[in-house]
Design a protein around this motif. Sequence first.
Motif, PDB file in Angstrom:
ATOM      1  N   ASN A 269       0.825  -1.206   0.000  1.00 50.01           N
ATOM      2  CA  ASN A 269       0.000   0.000   0.000  1.00 50.01           C
ATOM      3  C   ASN A 269       0.861   1.259   0.000  1.00 50.01           C
ATOM      4  N   THR A 270       1.983   1.232   0.776  1.00 48.44           N
ATOM      5  CA  THR A 270       2.889   2.379   0.769  1.00 48.44           C
ATOM      6  C   THR A 270       3.497   2.557  -0.618  1.00 48.44           C
TER       7      THR A 270
ATOM      8  N   ALA B 206       0.998   4.022  -2.973  1.00 45.11           N
ATOM      9  CA  ALA B 206       0.819   5.453  -2.716  1.00 45.11           C
ATOM     10  C   ALA B 206       1.978   6.249  -3.287  1.00 45.11           C
ATOM     11  N   GLN B 207       3.192   5.714  -3.169  1.00 45.90           N
ATOM     12  CA  GLN B 207       4.349   6.409  -3.713  1.00 45.90           C
ATOM     13  C   GLN B 207       4.280   6.485  -5.235  1.00 45.90           C
TER      14      GLN B 207
END
Lengths: 276, 248
Positions: free
Chosen positions: B55-56, B59-60
């Motif tokens: 998820n990170t 998002a990036q």
Amino acid sequence: MQRALLSWLVGAAALVTLAFLALPVVAIFAHTTPRHLVEQLSNPVVRDAFLVSLKTSLIAQALILLLGTPTAFLLATRRFRGHAVAVTLVELPLVLPPAVAGIGLLAAFGRLGLLGSTFDALGITLPFTQTAVTIAVAYVASPLYIRQAIAAFEATDPTLAAASRTLGAGPTRTFFRVVLPLARGGLIAGLALSFARGLGEFGATIMFAGSLQRVTQTLPLAIYAEFDRNFDATLAMSGVLVLVSVLLLLGLRIGLTWPRSASNRSLYLFGPSASG
Amino acid sequence: MLRCAFVVLSIVLGVAVGQASARPSAQLTVYAAASLTDVFPKIDSGQRYQFGGSNTLAAQITQGAPADVFASANMTLPTQLFAKGLCSKPVVFTRNTLVVVVPKANPASIHGIYDLAKAGVKLVVAGPGVPVGSYTLQILKNMNLSGRVLKNVVSRETDVREVLAKVALGEADAGFVYSTDAKTVSGKVTIVKVPAWAQPKVQYGICVVSRSTDKADAQAFIKRVLSKAGQARMLQYGFLPRVKRKTR
């Protein structure tokens, strides 16, 4: 001709630097509408993170103040065998990467750590508790206060303390009525620095205390957790931290320069004259 | 003397900036789920990897990170990126199962999933947005244990390897990770199985990031992962074949 070029270059360098420093801060507030930011303040994640950060930072600062001040005074006024080692120990958390600090705290106070079994016997477990957050914050923030306090105490005129003693005041009274007020500026500056550092602590906290809303999730941890789920919340929390930092600096400037004499006309809060 | 230093500094800066903008040509940047940390470099050692919570990473990528390939521990995240036009249509490249791990010393005496509901157990899980975190919630829901087990959660981590680390270090009493992760620290943890009927459908998705300037190479990388050799390597590390074999 050469002088004009030089001043142009210097001016350009300054402009780029100032813009570079200002842009991230401005962008936080410019990225979304102010209404969205204010809405996020009632988001429970934001509120809980703010409360955890506030509580742990305040307690950590109180500890740093109570334990750090006598330490700094000792290191500033006495010279003993191992003095250099003591100063190095005090400065170490400053240069240690926060993640390493976190590992160290686990190795010392974790369940299988050096003091783990002792704490177990006393019924205390530290990891994953709010106390662990306070400890992590205190560990990384204390050198900033202690170093500044040492400098402040070293800068006080020893003859004034001596004069107080010859006039009949005991060592305690001398410390509180003469030395402390003289060193007040540097101590307050150190406190502000360590408070700001503690508020922003991430690596050691997430390693040692973990991250759980309302218990251990501080503002920096919440920012990281919400980054991919709710960017508005992330911006709001970042905005809160920026405002707190600005208020800290403002309050510090007022506190240091308000009832001052002409001898303390320094522009810089954390420079050598701040201990005046 | 000072002027000399200034000149040297400027040269150093110039070289550094030059290096930064001149990307090494055939090396891709692969953003991959943390559970792929050990196996992906074995499938292709020549690429640059960034591992973390899917998820990170997603998002990036949404914020413009320079990835060429995105390999996620679920299909949801790459499908969301595809819907936003940020990557190509994702394909399933492997599957996995979840297990509970406890430290070798097992301080909380966890011998089965239902033991996780005991009072005082220190359970570490990944955050709900992380694929393994949401799979964990599904398992607990399937087993009707959500309320009783979730109140033992002491920390929500940002990726599966952090959950594993906290258990392997003995700080947590238990954690939910992939079976492939448990294998990497087998000496430090014991596995407590999750019943097969409670397992969620775990499918890893991979896609080419739209912003990539190396789409052909990215496509070739994905082909390598999907190839017989790549799939064999994944099975070697404990992952499941990407298509479930139909049991008769």
